[in-house]
Design a protein around this motif. Structure first.
Motif, PDB file in Angstrom:
ATOM      1  N   THR A 129       0.802  -1.217   0.000  1.00  0.00           N
ATOM      2  CA  THR A 129       0.000   0.000   0.000  1.00  0.00           C
ATOM      3  C   THR A 129       0.835   1.267   0.000  1.00  0.00           C
ATOM      4  OG1 THR A 129      -0.154  -0.143   2.403  1.00  0.00           O
ATOM      5  CG2 THR A 129      -1.977  -1.067   1.128  1.00  0.00           C
ATOM      6  N   GLN A 130       2.002   1.224   0.649  1.00  0.00           N
ATOM      7  CA  GLN A 130       2.827   2.424   0.756  1.00  0.00           C
ATOM      8  C   GLN A 130       4.242   2.033   1.166  1.00  0.00           C
ATOM      9  OE1 GLN A 130       1.623   5.184   3.864  1.00  0.00           O
ATOM     10  NE2 GLN A 130       2.081   6.874   2.495  1.00  0.00           N
ATOM     11  N   ASN A 131       5.211   2.788   0.682  1.00  0.00           N
ATOM     12  CA  ASN A 131       6.597   2.571   1.091  1.00  0.00           C
ATOM     13  C   ASN A 131       6.947   3.572   2.178  1.00  0.00           C
ATOM     14  OD1 ASN A 131       6.995   0.554  -0.909  1.00  0.00           O
ATOM     15  ND2 ASN A 131       7.134   2.170  -2.422  1.00  0.00           N
ATOM     16  N   LEU A 132       7.675   3.094   3.204  1.00  0.00           N
ATOM     17  CA  LEU A 132       7.968   3.923   4.366  1.00  0.00           C
ATOM     18  C   LEU A 132       9.436   3.862   4.729  1.00  0.00           C
ATOM     19  CD1 LEU A 132       5.013   2.564   6.534  1.00  0.00           C
ATOM     20  CD2 LEU A 132       5.074   4.813   5.461  1.00  0.00           C
ATOM     21  N   LEU A 133       9.972   4.998   5.191  1.00  0.00           N
ATOM     22  CA  LEU A 133      11.309   5.031   5.772  1.00  0.00           C
ATOM     23  C   LEU A 133      11.173   4.795   7.262  1.00  0.00           C
ATOM     24  CD1 LEU A 133      12.753   8.266   4.080  1.00  0.00           C
ATOM     25  CD2 LEU A 133      13.141   5.887   3.409  1.00  0.00           C
ATOM     26  N   GLY A 134      11.920   3.856   7.810  1.00  0.00           N
ATOM     27  CA  GLY A 134      11.987   3.638   9.255  1.00  0.00           C
ATOM     28  C   GLY A 134      13.179   4.404   9.792  1.00  0.00           C
ATOM     29  N   LYS A 138      15.043  10.325  18.445  1.00  0.00           N
ATOM     30  CA  LYS A 138      14.941  10.335  19.906  1.00  0.00           C
ATOM     31  C   LYS A 138      14.654   8.926  20.437  1.00  0.00           C
ATOM     32  CE  LYS A 138      13.692  15.160  20.262  1.00  0.00           C
ATOM     33  NZ  LYS A 138      12.793  16.179  20.782  1.00  0.00           N
ATOM     34  N   GLU A 139      15.422   7.963  19.924  1.00  0.00           N
ATOM     35  CA  GLU A 139      15.375   6.561  20.338  1.00  0.00           C
ATOM     36  C   GLU A 139      14.045   5.865  20.025  1.00  0.00           C
ATOM     37  OE1 GLU A 139      16.861   5.946  24.307  1.00  0.00           O
ATOM     38  OE2 GLU A 139      18.404   7.480  24.031  1.00  0.00           O
ATOM     39  N   LYS A 140      13.257   6.420  19.116  1.00  0.00           N
ATOM     40  CA  LYS A 140      11.997   5.795  18.701  1.00  0.00           C
ATOM     41  C   LYS A 140      11.994   5.692  17.181  1.00  0.00           C
ATOM     42  CE  LYS A 140       9.293   7.133  22.613  1.00  0.00           C
ATOM     43  NZ  LYS A 140       7.988   7.327  23.110  1.00  0.00           N
ATOM     44  N   GLU A 141      11.271   4.682  16.680  1.00  0.00           N
ATOM     45  CA  GLU A 141      11.141   4.542  15.231  1.00  0.00           C
ATOM     46  C   GLU A 141      10.014   5.431  14.728  1.00  0.00           C
ATOM     47  OE1 GLU A 141      11.179   1.011  11.989  1.00  0.00           O
ATOM     48  OE2 GLU A 141       9.517   0.911  13.420  1.00  0.00           O
ATOM     49  N   VAL A 142      10.330   6.250  13.740  1.00  0.00           N
ATOM     50  CA  VAL A 142       9.360   7.109  13.083  1.00  0.00           C
ATOM     51  C   VAL A 142       9.229   6.617  11.646  1.00  0.00           C
ATOM     52  CG1 VAL A 142       8.909   9.469  12.284  1.00  0.00           C
ATOM     53  CG2 VAL A 142       9.988   9.092  14.511  1.00  0.00           C
ATOM     54  N   LEU A 143       7.984   6.456  11.194  1.00  0.00           N
ATOM     55  CA  LEU A 143       7.740   5.996   9.830  1.00  0.00           C
ATOM     56  C   LEU A 143       7.373   7.186   8.957  1.00  0.00           C
ATOM     57  CD1 LEU A 143       5.704   2.756  10.585  1.00  0.00           C
ATOM     58  CD2 LEU A 143       8.159   2.997  10.167  1.00  0.00           C
ATOM     59  N   ILE A 144       8.167   7.393   7.924  1.00  0.00           N
ATOM     60  CA  ILE A 144       7.966   8.529   7.018  1.00  0.00           C
ATOM     61  C   ILE A 144       7.585   7.981   5.644  1.00  0.00           C
ATOM     62  CG2 ILE A 144       9.061  10.498   5.893  1.00  0.00           C
ATOM     63  CD1 ILE A 144      10.936  10.663   8.342  1.00  0.00           C
ATOM     64  N   PRO A 145       6.396   8.364   5.152  1.00  0.00           N
ATOM     65  CA  PRO A 145       5.975   7.887   3.827  1.00  0.00           C
ATOM     66  C   PRO A 145       6.907   8.384   2.722  1.00  0.00           C
ATOM     67  CG  PRO A 145       4.129   8.850   5.030  1.00  0.00           C
ATOM     68  CD  PRO A 145       5.376   9.182   5.799  1.00  0.00           C
ATOM     69  N   ILE A 146       7.204   7.504   1.785  1.00  0.00           N
ATOM     70  CA  ILE A 146       8.009   7.882   0.620  1.00  0.00           C
ATOM     71  C   ILE A 146       7.023   8.355  -0.441  1.00  0.00           C
ATOM     72  CG2 ILE A 146       9.641   7.106  -1.133  1.00  0.00           C
ATOM     73  CD1 ILE A 146      10.594   4.977   0.855  1.00  0.00           C
TER      74      ILE A 146
END
Length: 176
Positions: A129-134, A138-146
């Motif tokens: 459905t979507q590609n994401l950057l992990g 600040k020591e947490k995983e943030v998902l950024i849509p490509i």
């Protein structure tokens, strides 16, 4: 060859017929770049094993019909169903300067227009459905849509990805 020197072309999705043919689901943008393959590597027990092709015929829907040498029965082909199909990184097609492969982004630093440095890319999720950057922030995983509206520029030489994050995206991940 090991996985660090390869990329996943796709996976064996099912058996086709009774003579050892299989259907490979291709996970590439341009399947026609691979229609002259002579061999692939299949992951078996965490190892990449070479398989030589008798034929590799592209099908609609990012699929290929493949017949491997010395695989001549339904039982032999069934053993491959679900396994990853790989090629060496050297088999990747040449890209234009502004294009990139997802695996190249690992380790790049992500910068937001207003917030500055977000953090390093740890993984790229290549989802249907979507590609994401992990990205680690600040020591947490943030998902950024490509997506074009979010990713502004990829500077391969500087190993940086410049983006314009949607309002509140980081804050969602920083809440406890």
């Amino acid at each position: 060859m090991n996985k660090d020197q390869s990329f996943q072309l796709g996976y064996v999705s099912k058996v086709h017929g009774l003579r050892g043919e299989v259907v490979i689901m291709l996970d590439v943008d341009y399947p026609e770049d691979y229609e002259t393959l002579e061999h692939v590597f299949i992951e078996q027990k965490s190892r990449l094993v070479p398989f030589f092709l008798e034929h590799f015929v592209l099908q609609p829907g990012n699929k290929a019909l493949a017949k491997f040498e010395d695989l001549n029965s339904l039982d032999q082909a069934e053993d491959l169903v679900g396994l990853g199909v790989f090629l060496p990184l050297t088999a990747l097609p040449e890209l234009k300067e502004d294009q990139y492969f997802f695996h190249e982004l690992i380790g790049f630093e992500v910068y937001d227009e207003t917030k500055g440095l977000i953090g390093p890319i740890q993984i790229v999720y290549d989802l249907e459905t979507q590609n994401l950057l992990g990205v680690t922030h600040k020591e947490k995983e943030v998902l950024i849509p490509i997506q074009d509206g979010i990713i502004q520029k990829v500077d391969k030489a500087a190993k940086k990805v410049y983006c314009q994050l949607p309002e509140g995206l980081l804050e969602i991940y920083l809440e406890d």
